[in-house]
Design a protein around this motif. Structure first.
Motif, PDB file in Angstrom:
ATOM      1  N   TYR A  14       0.628  -1.185   0.097  1.00 59.43           N
ATOM      2  CA  TYR A  14       0.497  -0.076   0.207  1.00 59.43           C
ATOM      3  C   TYR A  14       0.952   1.436  -0.329  1.00 59.43           C
ATOM      4  N   ARG A  15       0.375   2.365  -0.526  1.00 59.37           N
ATOM      5  CA  ARG A  15       1.097   2.886  -0.835  1.00 59.37           C
ATOM      6  C   ARG A  15       0.223   5.165  -0.521  1.00 59.37           C
ATOM      7  N   TRP A  16       0.793   5.784   0.072  1.00 57.56           N
ATOM      8  CA  TRP A  16      -0.583   6.470   0.671  1.00 57.56           C
ATOM      9  C   TRP A  16      -0.801   7.909  -0.699  1.00 57.56           C
ATOM     10  N   VAL A  17      -1.595   8.205  -1.176  1.00 58.29           N
ATOM     11  CA  VAL A  17      -1.635   9.362  -2.547  1.00 58.29           C
ATOM     12  C   VAL A  17      -2.679  10.485  -1.631  1.00 58.29           C
ATOM     13  N   GLY A  18      -1.215  11.479  -1.796  1.00 56.94           N
ATOM     14  CA  GLY A  18      -2.035  12.635  -0.638  1.00 56.94           C
ATOM     15  C   GLY A  18      -3.343  13.412  -2.000  1.00 56.94           C
ATOM     16  N   GLY A  19      -4.151  14.323  -0.725  1.00 59.24           N
ATOM     17  CA  GLY A  19      -5.191  14.998  -1.042  1.00 59.24           C
ATOM     18  C   GLY A  19      -4.682  15.985  -2.009  1.00 59.24           C
ATOM     19  N   GLY A  20      -6.032  16.587  -2.339  1.00 58.91           N
ATOM     20  CA  GLY A  20      -5.769  17.670  -3.445  1.00 58.91           C
ATOM     21  C   GLY A  20      -6.993  18.534  -3.897  1.00 58.91           C
ATOM     22  N   TYR A  21      -7.302  19.719  -4.089  1.00 51.73           N
ATOM     23  CA  TYR A  21      -8.691  20.056  -4.680  1.00 51.73           C
ATOM     24  C   TYR A  21      -8.919  19.505  -5.787  1.00 51.73           C
ATOM     25  N   VAL A  22     -10.355  19.018  -6.565  1.00 50.61           N
ATOM     26  CA  VAL A  22     -10.551  19.195  -8.071  1.00 50.61           C
ATOM     27  C   VAL A  22     -11.235  19.987  -8.416  1.00 50.61           C
ATOM     28  N   ARG A  23     -12.162  20.202  -9.451  1.00 55.41           N
ATOM     29  CA  ARG A  23     -12.601  21.374  -9.900  1.00 55.41           C
ATOM     30  C   ARG A  23     -13.410  20.333 -10.495  1.00 55.41           C
ATOM     31  N   ARG A  24     -14.821  21.053 -10.539  1.00 59.96           N
ATOM     32  CA  ARG A  24     -15.941  20.744 -10.200  1.00 59.96           C
ATOM     33  C   ARG A  24     -16.088  20.246 -11.726  1.00 59.96           C
ATOM     34  N   ALA A  25     -16.905  19.838 -12.002  1.00 56.34           N
ATOM     35  CA  ALA A  25     -16.866  19.022 -13.759  1.00 56.34           C
ATOM     36  C   ALA A  25     -17.995  20.088 -14.212  1.00 56.34           C
ATOM     37  N   PRO A  26     -17.911  20.781 -15.338  1.00 58.52           N
ATOM     38  CA  PRO A  26     -19.515  21.341 -16.380  1.00 58.52           C
ATOM     39  C   PRO A  26     -20.112  19.817 -15.392  1.00 58.52           C
ATOM     40  N   GLY A  27     -21.424  20.795 -15.264  1.00 56.15           N
ATOM     41  CA  GLY A  27     -23.455  19.997 -15.209  1.00 56.15           C
ATOM     42  C   GLY A  27     -22.959  19.286 -13.898  1.00 56.15           C
ATOM     43  N   TRP A  28     -22.262  18.897 -13.603  1.00 58.11           N
ATOM     44  CA  TRP A  28     -22.442  17.396 -12.165  1.00 58.11           C
ATOM     45  C   TRP A  28     -22.230  18.288 -11.077  1.00 58.11           C
ATOM     46  N   HIS A  29     -22.959  18.189 -10.578  1.00 54.61           N
ATOM     47  CA  HIS A  29     -23.328  18.561  -8.556  1.00 54.61           C
ATOM     48  C   HIS A  29     -22.685  18.278  -6.888  1.00 54.61           C
ATOM     49  N   ARG A  30     -21.776  17.181  -7.083  1.00 53.65           N
ATOM     50  CA  ARG A  30     -21.879  16.311  -6.181  1.00 53.65           C
ATOM     51  C   ARG A  30     -20.732  15.594  -6.281  1.00 53.65           C
ATOM     52  N   TRP A  31     -19.713  15.273  -5.100  1.00 49.24           N
ATOM     53  CA  TRP A  31     -18.436  14.792  -5.462  1.00 49.24           C
ATOM     54  C   TRP A  31     -18.871  13.574  -4.197  1.00 49.24           C
ATOM     55  N   ILE A  32     -18.205  12.098  -4.631  1.00 48.45           N
ATOM     56  CA  ILE A  32     -18.354  11.011  -4.187  1.00 48.45           C
ATOM     57  C   ILE A  32     -16.902  10.862  -3.798  1.00 48.45           C
ATOM     58  N   ASN A  33     -16.419  10.485  -2.615  1.00 49.06           N
ATOM     59  CA  ASN A  33     -14.993  10.156  -2.330  1.00 49.06           C
ATOM     60  C   ASN A  33     -14.829   9.382  -2.439  1.00 49.06           C
TER      61      ASN A  33
END
Length: 51
Positions: A14-33
């Motif tokens: 296993y390796r750790w992938v750090g978090g970060g900001y994602v830009r909202r995709a046009p027409g999409w409203h909710r981010w599922i982690n």
């Protein structure tokens, strides 16, 4: 939107992938982690995505 970090299996360990900001995709409203889920009886990583 903030995407939290997570652990990912690379076939050896296993390796750790750090978090970060994602830009909202046009027409999409909710981010599922990203999350682990049982798919076909096997645990699999489901990447984060817009819905």
């Amino acid at each position: 939107m903030w995407r939290p970090g997570h652990w990912v299996w690379n076939g050896y360990r296993y390796r750790w992938v750090g978090g970060g900001y994602v830009r909202r995709a046009p027409g999409w409203h909710r981010w599922i982690n990203g999350h682990w889920a049982i798919v076909g009886g096997v645990w699999r990583w489901v990447p984060g995505h817009w819905v």
